[in-house]
Design an enzyme around this catalytic site. Sequence first.
Site, PDB file in Angstrom:
ATOM      1  NE  ARG A 116       9.884  -5.582  -3.471  1.00 54.92           N
ATOM      2  CZ  ARG A 116      10.012  -6.889  -3.464  1.00 54.92           C
ATOM      3  NH1 ARG A 116       9.932  -7.556  -4.578  1.00 54.92           N
ATOM      4  NH2 ARG A 116      10.220  -7.515  -2.358  1.00 54.92           N
ATOM      5  CD  GLN A 121      17.535  -1.017  -1.794  1.00 59.77           C
ATOM      6  OE1 GLN A 121      18.154   0.046  -1.790  1.00 59.77           O
ATOM      7  NE2 GLN A 121      17.850  -2.015  -2.576  1.00 59.77           N
ATOM      8  CG  ASP A 124      11.355  -4.555   0.561  1.00 58.54           C
ATOM      9  OD1 ASP A 124      10.436  -5.288   0.982  1.00 58.54           O
ATOM     10  OD2 ASP A 124      11.831  -4.666  -0.575  1.00 58.54           O
ATOM     11  CB  SER A 127      13.406  -7.458   0.762  1.00 57.01           C
ATOM     12  OG  SER A 127      12.885  -7.211  -0.509  1.00 57.01           O
ATOM     13  CE1 TYR A 222       6.759  -8.104  -4.893  1.00 60.41           C
ATOM     14  CE2 TYR A 222       6.136  -5.863  -5.450  1.00 60.41           C
ATOM     15  CZ  TYR A 222       6.489  -6.809  -4.514  1.00 60.41           C
ATOM     16  OH  TYR A 222       6.589  -6.453  -3.207  1.00 60.41           O
TER      17      TYR A 222
END
Length: 372
Positions: A116, A121, A124, A127, A222
């Site tokens: 992360r 990004q 990901d 997400s 997390y």
Amino acid sequence: MLIRVHRETRPGERRVALVPRSVKRLVDAGHQVVVPSEAGLVAGFTDDAYREAGAEVVTGQPPRADLVTAIGPVTHDEVAPTAAVVAFLDPLGSPSEIARFAEQGVNALAMELIPRTTLAQSMDALSSQATVAGYEAVLLAAEMLPRFLPMMMTAAGTIPPAKVLVLGAGVAGLQAIATARRLGAVVAGYDIRPAAREQVESLGATFVGGPVEEAAADTGGYAAEVTEDTRDRQLAALSDHVGAADIVITTAQVPGRRAPLLITADMVEAMRPGSVVIDLAASSGGNCELTQAGETVDVDGVQIAGPLDLASRTAGHASEMYSRNVIELLEYLTDDEGNLVLDPDDEIVACAVVRDGEITDERVRRALEETS
Ligand code: NAD
């Protein structure tokens, strides 16, 4: 590389790992792409669209690929023969399948293990798919609730807005809050991480007072598991809010662990008949004590749903987002000749849970030792 798109087999799975637009980008970069006939059809992507993008559409046994990409989870037998696989591989939940990839010399890239970081990004997929799941959770709840979400002033009376409570305000939770607000509900949110307060409030929801802990976030962003004492304080703080809500959406998860318990059977008992709980953590044990994964249970008129297919319900956009994540990863990991290069010193290569026949992730190795 010859890249093959996997035809998903999991019941209820409607997404496809690469959409035509991404196929075109890969073909333009010199790769060959093979797609099984109708692999993208239910997500809205026809064989003709794949052909126009430059893919070969095949029926029957697909050829040996350099790389197979799937939504997953997939077994080695499903994707063989191939040299590499990119998918959600559930490495912590299915370590024995990861061991099989290692035995067979297949480089296995788990989308769950993309770090992360700012650099990663755009890759990901957890997400991107959580965004879809959070949105869909609200639509599902709205459909199940025997009431309106917005306030309405009509000749037949004034209807107050529904109360929605979202527990766990990560990617999915924040999207659920935003969606419920757009539908006109009065929304409250809660998360163990203190940073979540500002994000919840910025969406026009109130932050429910419960324990928040700086130590709850690990360096990867997390949450960590909370202590028993914190859990008890959480349950005490949330109890009245759960009882007052028409809809509760729960999204709290801790990677590799059972989902934290946030709603007990007693708390469900105190909810009004007709209320709805949507538990997004159903696959990892559920945030509600009474959740059954993949089922909807009725407890004295309170509906508790543990859906496993939320991202698939918006299969078109979910596929587009996932596909974008996959090609960003592939473009990052290929050299000028189009070959996959897994440099062990590269932080994004941490997603290669199997590299050159070795299981690289310590947690997966430990899980295998515990089961052997
Ligand atoms: P997740 O799906 O792992 O968990 C959902 C939420 O549940 C998290 O916000 C977590 O804090 C919360 N939670 C866990 N245990 C809880 C408990 N006992 N009580 C209450 N809440 C609990 O989370 P996620 O959506 O992956 O997001 C986690 C964090 O990572 C967020 O801050 C998010 O913004 C961040 N993030 C960063 C990046 C990046 O930097 N590239 C990408 C994605 C997410």
